[in-house]
Design an enzyme around this catalytic site. Structure first.
Site, PDB file in Angstrom:
ATOM      1  N   ASP A 123      70.549   6.639  -2.221  1.00 48.07           N
ATOM      2  CA  ASP A 123      69.844   7.529  -1.106  1.00 48.07           C
ATOM      3  C   ASP A 123      70.134   6.993   0.107  1.00 48.07           C
ATOM      4  OD1 ASP A 123      68.251   9.185   0.392  1.00 48.07           O
ATOM      5  OD2 ASP A 123      66.354   8.132  -0.027  1.00 48.07           O
ATOM      6  N   SER A 138      68.284   6.142   8.728  1.00 50.67           N
ATOM      7  CA  SER A 138      68.004   4.522   9.053  1.00 50.67           C
ATOM      8  C   SER A 138      68.057   3.437   7.928  1.00 50.67           C
ATOM      9  CB  SER A 138      66.542   4.436   9.767  1.00 50.67           C
ATOM     10  OG  SER A 138      65.683   4.879   8.793  1.00 50.67           O
ATOM     11  N   LEU A 152      69.692   2.661   3.767  1.00 45.16           N
ATOM     12  CA  LEU A 152      70.108   2.950   2.438  1.00 45.16           C
ATOM     13  C   LEU A 152      69.400   2.244   1.182  1.00 45.16           C
ATOM     14  CD1 LEU A 152      72.692   3.790   0.463  1.00 45.16           C
ATOM     15  CD2 LEU A 152      73.625   1.675   0.876  1.00 45.16           C
ATOM     16  N   LYS A 153      68.746   3.330   0.320  1.00 44.76           N
ATOM     17  CA  LYS A 153      68.194   2.762  -0.825  1.00 44.76           C
ATOM     18  C   LYS A 153      68.804   2.930  -1.799  1.00 44.76           C
ATOM     19  CE  LYS A 153      63.496   3.556  -0.567  1.00 44.76           C
ATOM     20  NZ  LYS A 153      62.331   4.211  -0.441  1.00 44.76           N
ATOM     21  N   GLY A 195      67.747  20.381   3.483  1.00 44.31           N
ATOM     22  CA  GLY A 195      68.261  18.948   3.481  1.00 44.31           C
ATOM     23  C   GLY A 195      68.262  18.432   2.025  1.00 44.31           C
ATOM     24  N   ASP A 254      67.650  15.445   0.613  1.00 42.42           N
ATOM     25  CA  ASP A 254      66.277  14.633   0.615  1.00 42.42           C
ATOM     26  C   ASP A 254      65.134  15.544   0.268  1.00 42.42           C
ATOM     27  OD1 ASP A 254      66.608  15.662   2.998  1.00 42.42           O
ATOM     28  OD2 ASP A 254      65.666  13.822   4.209  1.00 42.42           O
ATOM     29  N   THR A 283      46.349   2.920  27.153  1.00 47.43           N
ATOM     30  CA  THR A 283      47.523   3.944  27.089  1.00 47.43           C
ATOM     31  C   THR A 283      48.157   3.670  25.617  1.00 47.43           C
ATOM     32  OG1 THR A 283      48.038   3.978  29.474  1.00 47.43           O
ATOM     33  CG2 THR A 283      49.840   4.411  27.819  1.00 47.43           C
TER      34      THR A 283
END
Length: 245
Positions: free
Chosen positions: A7, A11, A13-14, A100, A102, A174
């Site tokens: 996958d 950000s 890769l698995k 998508g 995914d 903040t």
């Protein structure tokens, strides 16, 4: 036959091996910067793989780099794509190629678990998709994830920090106000979607939560089910059909 699933996100890769019954083994994850894969990541793989099944929403150059790396050790590579219908799962998009892969695979995995689900992916974007118990996709939503909201605010107003702070209902500084506002916006969208999902499905619909940013939302969502490898689960479902075709 040895088989792995991959996958490739925006950000990370698995990847994971599949056992003889098509179930996921240990999941490995490698961060990347959007331009190149992490150096040496492929050393975690066996020298030979009979079949690799890939899903990618990353830039074409990254996808090509992954496929090139796999080509040297894989006898067969399958690239998953969104389908209008897969078994009982029926996608709501009139043009399914615009959904998508995914999201498609996450819904495929959710439907395989049985029952209705509100599938929530928290990565660069926050995505929500409703799948009822019969496999009908009612459509979804896409919004910036809390992390992307923070980055966008920092990009327009450098004095606003891109990270830090903690969630509070009403913050008195903040950093906490930023964390609370961005996370709160995501939570409100999930809650609104869950209310509408219950109306459409005739009862409460649980949230199935996945993605790199899911842990930030999980403590604030009652009865949400964490599924960190959901896309890989869906890819494993997809691969079981591909292996027999």
């Amino acid at each position: 036959m040895s088989a792995w699933v991959f996958d490739l996100g925006n950000s990370r890769l698995k990847c994971a091996p599949l056992d003889q019954d098509g179930r996921l083994g240990e999941v490995l994850a490698f961060a990347h910067d959007g331009r190149a894969l992490q150096a040496g990541w492929e050393r975690a793989l066996p020298t030979r793989i009979d079949a690799a099944y890939v899903a990618s929403v990353a830039a074409p150059t990254l996808r090509v780099a992954l496929l090139d790396a796999l080509a040297s050790r894989c006898s067969r590579i399958g690239l998953a794509s969104t389908q209008r219908r897969w078994d009982d799962l029926r996608i709501a998009y009139a043009a399914p190629e615009r959904l998508g892969v995914d999201r498609f695979l996450a819904m495929l995995a959710a439907h395989a678990r049985g029952g209705a689900w509100l599938v929530a992916g928290v990565g660069t974007a926050l995505t929500l998709d409703l799948v009822d118990a019969d496999g009908r996709h009612h459509g979804g939503r896409i919004a910036p994830s809390p992390a992307l909201m923070r980055e966008a605010l920092h990009g327009r107003a450098a004095q606003l920090p891109p990270t830090g702070g903690r969630y509070r209902e009403f913050a008195d500084d903040t950093g906490d106000a930023l964390a609370s506002g961005c996370l709160g916006a995501a939570l409100a969208l999930v809650d609104r979607s869950r209310e509408v999902a219950a109306q459409l499905c005739g009862g409460p619909v649980p949230v199935l939560l996945h993605g790199g940013g899911a842990d930030a939302l999980l403590p604030y969502l009652d009865q949400a089910v964490p599924a960190p490898a959901l896309v890989l689960e869906g890819l494993a479902c997809w691969a079981r059909v591909e292996r027999t075709s």
